[in-house]
Design a protein around this motif. Structure first.
Motif, mmCIF file in Angstrom:
data_model
loop_
_atom_site.group_PDB
_atom_site.id
_atom_site.type_symbol
_atom_site.label_atom_id
_atom_site.label_comp_id
_atom_site.label_asym_id
_atom_site.label_seq_id
_atom_site.Cartn_x
_atom_site.Cartn_y
_atom_site.Cartn_z
ATOM 1 N N CYS A 161 53.333 45.204 -36.795
ATOM 2 C CA CYS A 161 51.938 44.924 -37.084
ATOM 3 C C CYS A 161 51.089 45.503 -35.960
ATOM 4 O O CYS A 161 51.546 45.629 -34.825
ATOM 5 C CB CYS A 161 51.673 43.431 -37.236
ATOM 6 S SG CYS A 161 51.990 42.489 -35.746
ATOM 7 N N TYR A 162 49.870 45.892 -36.300
ATOM 8 C CA TYR A 162 48.958 46.413 -35.282
ATOM 9 C C TYR A 162 48.413 45.258 -34.461
ATOM 10 O O TYR A 162 48.019 44.241 -35.004
ATOM 11 C CB TYR A 162 47.775 47.146 -35.924
ATOM 12 C CG TYR A 162 48.177 48.328 -36.769
ATOM 13 C CD1 TYR A 162 48.781 49.428 -36.200
ATOM 14 C CD2 TYR A 162 47.940 48.340 -38.135
ATOM 15 C CE1 TYR A 162 49.152 50.515 -36.974
ATOM 16 C CE2 TYR A 162 48.304 49.417 -38.919
ATOM 17 C CZ TYR A 162 48.911 50.505 -38.324
ATOM 18 O OH TYR A 162 49.273 51.571 -39.086
ATOM 19 N N PHE A 163 48.382 45.430 -33.148
ATOM 20 C CA PHE A 163 47.804 44.392 -32.302
ATOM 21 C C PHE A 163 46.531 44.869 -31.606
ATOM 22 O O PHE A 163 45.820 44.062 -31.018
ATOM 23 C CB PHE A 163 48.811 43.878 -31.267
ATOM 24 C CG PHE A 163 49.328 44.931 -30.327
ATOM 25 C CD1 PHE A 163 48.618 45.270 -29.193
ATOM 26 C CD2 PHE A 163 50.524 45.579 -30.589
ATOM 27 C CE1 PHE A 163 49.087 46.240 -28.324
ATOM 28 C CE2 PHE A 163 50.996 46.545 -29.732
ATOM 29 C CZ PHE A 163 50.276 46.881 -28.597
ATOM 30 N N PHE A 164 46.238 46.183 -31.679
ATOM 31 C CA PHE A 164 45.052 46.701 -31.014
ATOM 32 C C PHE A 164 44.720 48.061 -31.596
ATOM 33 O O PHE A 164 45.619 48.829 -31.951
ATOM 34 C CB PHE A 164 45.324 46.821 -29.505
ATOM 35 C CG PHE A 164 44.164 47.331 -28.695
ATOM 36 C CD1 PHE A 164 42.993 46.599 -28.589
ATOM 37 C CD2 PHE A 164 44.249 48.534 -28.035
ATOM 38 C CE1 PHE A 164 41.926 47.070 -27.833
ATOM 39 C CE2 PHE A 164 43.195 49.009 -27.276
ATOM 40 C CZ PHE A 164 42.035 48.274 -27.176
ATOM 41 N N GLN A 165 43.427 48.369 -31.696
ATOM 42 C CA GLN A 165 42.992 49.701 -32.102
ATOM 43 C C GLN A 165 41.719 50.065 -31.359
ATOM 44 O O GLN A 165 40.922 49.191 -31.033
ATOM 45 C CB GLN A 165 42.801 49.801 -33.609
ATOM 46 C CG GLN A 165 41.779 48.882 -34.195
ATOM 47 C CD GLN A 165 41.747 48.985 -35.713
ATOM 48 O OE1 GLN A 165 42.648 49.519 -36.325
ATOM 49 N NE2 GLN A 165 40.700 48.460 -36.310
ATOM 50 N N LYS A 166 41.580 51.361 -31.057
ATOM 51 C CA LYS A 166 40.444 51.814 -30.270
ATOM 52 C C LYS A 166 40.188 53.282 -30.557
ATOM 53 O O LYS A 166 41.108 54.039 -30.813
ATOM 54 C CB LYS A 166 40.737 51.623 -28.782
ATOM 55 C CG LYS A 166 39.624 52.043 -27.839
ATOM 56 C CD LYS A 166 39.997 51.715 -26.423
ATOM 57 C CE LYS A 166 39.061 52.174 -25.365
ATOM 58 N NZ LYS A 166 37.733 52.445 -25.562
ATOM 59 N N GLU A 167 38.912 53.687 -30.511
ATOM 60 C CA GLU A 167 38.521 55.088 -30.641
ATOM 61 C C GLU A 167 38.673 55.776 -29.289
ATOM 62 O O GLU A 167 38.194 55.261 -28.279
ATOM 63 C CB GLU A 167 37.073 55.211 -31.102
ATOM 64 C CG GLU A 167 36.848 54.898 -32.559
ATOM 65 C CD GLU A 167 37.266 56.025 -33.495
ATOM 66 O OE1 GLU A 167 37.387 57.180 -33.055
ATOM 67 O OE2 GLU A 167 37.470 55.722 -34.679
ATOM 68 N N PHE A 168 39.362 56.907 -29.257
ATOM 69 C CA PHE A 168 39.519 57.710 -28.051
ATOM 70 C C PHE A 168 38.946 59.096 -28.310
ATOM 71 O O PHE A 168 39.185 59.678 -29.372
ATOM 72 C CB PHE A 168 40.996 57.856 -27.664
ATOM 73 C CG PHE A 168 41.615 56.604 -27.112
ATOM 74 C CD1 PHE A 168 41.626 56.358 -25.756
ATOM 75 C CD2 PHE A 168 42.199 55.679 -27.964
ATOM 76 C CE1 PHE A 168 42.200 55.204 -25.244
ATOM 77 C CE2 PHE A 168 42.783 54.529 -27.467
ATOM 78 C CZ PHE A 168 42.770 54.295 -26.098
ATOM 79 N N SER A 169 38.222 59.633 -27.327
ATOM 80 C CA SER A 169 37.676 60.984 -27.476
ATOM 81 C C SER A 169 38.750 62.034 -27.221
ATOM 82 O O SER A 169 38.680 63.140 -27.752
ATOM 83 C CB SER A 169 36.489 61.196 -26.542
ATOM 84 O OG SER A 169 36.873 60.981 -25.206
ATOM 85 N N ASP A 170 39.774 61.691 -26.417
ATOM 86 C CA ASP A 170 40.854 62.625 -26.097
ATOM 87 C C ASP A 170 42.176 61.859 -26.148
ATOM 88 O O ASP A 170 42.393 60.933 -25.358
ATOM 89 C CB ASP A 170 40.634 63.218 -24.707
ATOM 90 C CG ASP A 170 41.702 64.211 -24.294
ATOM 91 O OD1 ASP A 170 42.508 64.628 -25.150
ATOM 92 O OD2 ASP A 170 41.729 64.583 -23.105
ATOM 93 N N ILE A 171 43.056 62.244 -27.068
ATOM 94 C CA ILE A 171 44.333 61.529 -27.204
ATOM 95 C C ILE A 171 45.474 62.223 -26.463
ATOM 96 O O ILE A 171 46.590 61.726 -26.470
ATOM 97 C CB ILE A 171 44.714 61.333 -28.686
ATOM 98 C CG1 ILE A 171 44.923 62.670 -29.382
ATOM 99 C CG2 ILE A 171 43.707 60.459 -29.403
ATOM 100 C CD1 ILE A 171 45.629 62.576 -30.710
ATOM 101 N N SER A 172 45.211 63.361 -25.824
ATOM 102 C CA SER A 172 46.302 64.107 -25.178
ATOM 103 C C SER A 172 47.025 63.290 -24.095
ATOM 104 O O SER A 172 48.254 63.369 -24.018
ATOM 105 C CB SER A 172 45.817 65.448 -24.640
ATOM 106 O OG SER A 172 44.749 65.307 -23.761
ATOM 107 N N PRO A 173 46.343 62.469 -23.265
ATOM 108 C CA PRO A 173 47.102 61.657 -22.304
ATOM 109 C C PRO A 173 48.054 60.671 -22.991
ATOM 110 O O PRO A 173 49.159 60.431 -22.519
ATOM 111 C CB PRO A 173 46.029 60.911 -21.514
ATOM 112 C CG PRO A 173 44.799 61.731 -21.671
ATOM 113 C CD PRO A 173 44.893 62.340 -23.036
ATOM 114 N N ILE A 174 47.621 60.114 -24.114
ATOM 115 C CA ILE A 174 48.479 59.183 -24.856
ATOM 116 C C ILE A 174 49.712 59.910 -25.385
ATOM 117 O O ILE A 174 50.831 59.418 -25.275
ATOM 118 C CB ILE A 174 47.698 58.518 -26.008
ATOM 119 C CG1 ILE A 174 46.576 57.652 -25.436
ATOM 120 C CG2 ILE A 174 48.625 57.666 -26.879
ATOM 121 C CD1 ILE A 174 45.607 57.144 -26.477
#
Length: 84
Positions: free
Chosen positions: A12-25
């Motif tokens: 299940c999802y426990f957190f969601q967020k908008e990121f401008s740059d996902i490359s570090p993730i």
């Protein structure tokens, strides 16, 4: 891009967020890095674990395109357990 974080055990999802740059993730997922996520200032809602994998999702609806990233975390500790 919207990034949704999922506990691999609970599925299940426990957190969601908008990121401008996902490359570090993406780099942390590739390295299977340890991750500590604190969802409140006191640390009562927290997730400790290791990045496991991800899915890149594309939704098409007419002329509308929505991209999102689902990140799976193998958890050692999860005190959140609040599906979104």
């Amino acid at each position: 891009m919207l990034v949704k974080f999922m506990d691999l055990k609970e599925e299940c999802y426990f957190f969601q967020k908008e990121f401008s740059d996902i490359s570090p993730i993406l780099l942390m997922i590739e390295a299977r890095s340890n991750v500590n996520i604190f969802l409140d200032p006191q640390g009562a809602k927290r997730v400790f674990g290791r990045f496991h994998s991800y899915e890149y999702n594309i939704e098409l609806s007419g002329n509308y395109l929505k991209e999102s990233l689902m990140v799976r975390i193998t958890t050692d500790e999860n005190t959140v357990n609040i599906p979104i």
